[in-house]
Scaffold this active site. Structure first.
Site, PDB file in Angstrom:
ATOM      1  N   HIS A   1     -54.586 -34.542  -8.473  1.00  0.00           N
ATOM      2  CA  HIS A   1     -55.193 -34.401  -9.800  1.00  0.00           C
ATOM      3  C   HIS A   1     -54.416 -33.405 -10.649  1.00  0.00           C
ATOM      4  CE1 HIS A   1     -57.992 -33.244 -12.971  1.00  0.00           C
ATOM      5  NE2 HIS A   1     -58.680 -34.324 -12.706  1.00  0.00           N
ATOM      6  N   CYS A   2     -53.847 -32.391  -9.993  1.00  0.00           N
ATOM      7  CA  CYS A   2     -53.364 -31.229 -10.733  1.00  0.00           C
ATOM      8  C   CYS A   2     -52.220 -31.527 -11.687  1.00  0.00           C
ATOM      9  CB  CYS A   2     -52.961 -30.128  -9.758  1.00  0.00           C
ATOM     10  SG  CYS A   2     -54.342 -29.450  -8.814  1.00  0.00           S
TER      11      CYS A   2
END
Length: 438
Positions: free
Chosen positions: A258-259
């Site tokens: 996600h980051c």
């Protein structure tokens, strides 16, 4: 206390388990009934939470996985750890909104609500607070506590876990900060209070933008170095001996999780919308990192051409579908793009990954009526249909090309070097005459 963790993914599940271990009564709420059914029988899909850690909490009743909204009632603390994907470059906060509306129906005076989902600065106070107030009739800061604490989960990291990673905490009021810090202080070794939720929200985006930009730097450098005939990896090794002023980043087939593919774009979007300016570093990093899978396929195509083979009709074995080593996290993995491009070009693509399990880390074929984000959150798309094999000597020898994308420790790298006719190593894990490093 009675604690509700909304979202039982890579962030929410470790948090729920830790809260139960320190003595709270925890409800792990998730709308994905497949996840809940697995958790209910003690099956974990997150490597950091082995079944041996999960089952005693289930047996003792301190942890209840649930998809039933009525189980949320009566909470003292609620933490929102739901996905925040991008939709056509625009933040999709629908999961935060849905969680807020659910929690608002059960919000009581004196309770604490914390947002952990990564988002742009201002979300907690400008979006979450009004939704909680409208649904409950209570006032944030006066009747209930509200705060933000960015997640710092690194799946598969054997050294830094939830417990020993410093936890940034914030609140909309001093009393809210005290409540948030008091809760997390029971779970982690060290808390780091900041003055407001916006600073805490920016902290997370700063951390990930820093990594995103530096990875893009070495990725672009790797492409230029290859064309110049220079070993970028040796240069990185040499630069890493400098004891000050340098941090080691290495090239790869792209970024995932996600980051990096998503979080910096939240900051870029916020800057453009609020200030009318572009965040050029993020835009450049997005451009470089998002095109690395295409570069990998280009390098593979050139290598096959040198061997008088075309991609069309070639058998290609992909090693590693996760976005990083030793984890089953296939969210936004660059492997999906590599598989998609090779398949579209006519290659017979097969994949081996001991961690990424179909139906657990990779979605089954899309279910009609299922929201796109629900499908994407499991790493669907091309990975759902790619043929799965084990990296046996026979599979390695039968492949016209092998591409190492995620360097899991479980792979037998000696066997890869011995049996594969050609390997494009995107992680610098292999040596041998048949190996070409990214």
């Amino acid at each position: 206390m009675r604690v509700v963790i909304a979202g039982q993914g890579y962030v929410g599940l470790p948090l729920a388990v830790r809260a139960a271990e320190v003595g709270h009564r925890v409800v792990g709420y998730d709308v994905d009934e497949r996840r809940i059914k697995r958790l209910a029988v003690g099956e974990s899909y997150v490597e950091d939470i082995p079944a041996e850690r999960l089952r005693p909490l289930l047996d003792g009743g301190s942890y209840l996985p649930s998809a039933d909204a009525t189980d949320v009632a009566g909470f003292d603390v609620a933490v929102i750890t739901v996905p925040t994907p991008l939709r056509d470059g625009v933040p999709d906060l629908s999961y935060i909104e849905a969680s807020a509306r659910l929690l608002a129906r059960h919000l009581r005076p004196g309770a604490t609500v914390v947002l952990e989902s990564t988002t742009y600065p201002g979300t907690t106070e400008e979006l979450l607070a009004p939704l909680l107030e409208q649904g409950s009739g209570l006032r944030a800061g006066a009747d209930f506590h509200l705060g933000y604490s960015p997640e710092r989960i690194d799946p598969g990291n054997p050294e830094w876990k939830l417990e020993n990673t410093p936890k940034v905490v914030s609140g909309t009021t001093a009393e809210g900060l005290a409540a948030v810090e008091g809760f997390y202080g029971q779970l982690v070794e060290r808390t780091v209070p900041v003055s407001s939720c916006k600073e805490a929200e920016l902290t997370k985006l700063l951390e990930n933008t820093f990594r995103h930009v530096n990875i893009a730097l070495v990725n672009e450098l790797a492409m230029f170095a290859h064309d110049l005939g220079i070993d970028v990896w040796e240069a990185i090794d040499a630069a890493s001996t400098k004891p000050f002023g340098f941090l080691r980043f290495t090239p790869g087939p792209g970024v995932g999780g996600h980051c990096l593919p998503i979080d910096p774009s939240y900051l870029s979007w916020r800057v453009e919308r609020a200030l009318g300016q572009s965040f050029r570093f993020v835009e450049l990093a997005n451009d470089v990192n998002s095109h690395m899978p295409d570069y990998v396929v280009r390098r593979l195509t050139e290598a096959l051409n040198d061997r008088q083979r075309s991609v069309n009709g070639s058998r290609v074995l992909v090693l590693g579908l996760a976005y990083k080593k030793n984890t089953g996290d296939a969210r936004e993995t660059p492997a999906a793009r590599v598989v998609e491009l090779l398949t579209r070009m006519g290659a017979d693509v097969r994949a081996a990954d001991p961690h990424v399990v179909a139906g657990v880390h990779v979605a089954e074929p899309h279910i009609p009526g299922q929201r796109a984000a629900e499908h994407d959150a499991h790493g669907g798309g091309p990975l759902a249909s790619v043929r799965r094999v084990e990296a046996t000597p026979e599979e390695l020898a039968a492949a016209d090309a092998v591409v190492l994308l995620a360097d899991h420790d479980e792979f037998d790298y000696e066997a890869v070097s011995r049996h594969a006719r050609y390997v494009l190593d995107c992680r610098r894990r292999l040596t041998g005459a048949s190996v070409e490093v990214l």
